[in-house]
Design an enzyme around this catalytic site. Sequence first.
Site, mmCIF file in Angstrom:
data_model
loop_
_atom_site.group_PDB
_atom_site.id
_atom_site.type_symbol
_atom_site.label_atom_id
_atom_site.label_comp_id
_atom_site.label_asym_id
_atom_site.label_seq_id
_atom_site.Cartn_x
_atom_site.Cartn_y
_atom_site.Cartn_z
ATOM 1 C CG ASP A 1 1.275 16.731 10.542
ATOM 2 O OD1 ASP A 1 1.037 15.513 10.444
ATOM 3 O OD2 ASP A 1 1.885 17.382 9.683
ATOM 4 C CE LYS B 1 8.543 17.712 5.734
ATOM 5 N NZ LYS B 1 7.123 17.302 5.736
ATOM 6 C CD GLU C 1 3.818 19.260 6.565
ATOM 7 O OE1 GLU C 1 4.635 18.727 5.807
ATOM 8 O OE2 GLU C 1 3.870 19.140 7.810
ATOM 9 C CG ASP D 1 2.225 15.221 2.981
ATOM 10 O OD1 ASP D 1 3.354 15.664 3.285
ATOM 11 O OD2 ASP D 1 1.490 14.647 3.796
#
Length: 218
Positions: A190, A68, A167, A6
Amino acid sequence: MIAGIDLGTTNSLIGVYDSGFPTLLADHEGNRLTPSVVFYGEKGEVLIGREAARMQSIRPDRTISSVKRLIGRRHGEEGMEGNQGSIGANGIKGSAVTITLGDRTLTPEEVSSEILKKLKAIAEARLGTLIHRAVITVPAYFNDAQRAATRKAGELAGFTVERILSEPTAAALAYGLDRLSENSKVAVYDLGGGTFDLSVLQLDNGVFQVLSTHGDTR
């Protein structure tokens, strides 16, 4: 053995599926979460994770976090407005984003690869064996360029990237939702350290299709 990674906005982690169970791997201090922060020193040293996070307040000009948000992006894209403090000021609209830290100019893939190298080292130290293969998760809203850039970061870190997995699909599989009846719809929230996303998935012939995704990336 294939590692599962992850690569998060705020924190990253690595795990393996061993003896029928998924196991998250901890560093030598017992921490399973690695802050997604990288520091580049004047003498060429690179610090990743907690060591880099400690340098962030002292040397912000040489420290990058939340990389990211920049990976696979281009100058002038929607959502890039809030990132100007961390990327080169000379960006031409449509050109790939670069990051200027002190005297270094880096791509988001290069910075992300340092985080992945750190995770790789943690896994190899914990397992006592070399790890060459990985699956890396990305948000459902990542486009092809962002997915390709994430794959490149994995390759720069020394991995053969077996798959780039959304994800919410990973979360649904982790909870055994692939055993639901066909055409079942599932909402996956999430609640991350730097983003909050909601994805609606539909199970079709044993495969999850992402029907819709939305969220706050900041």
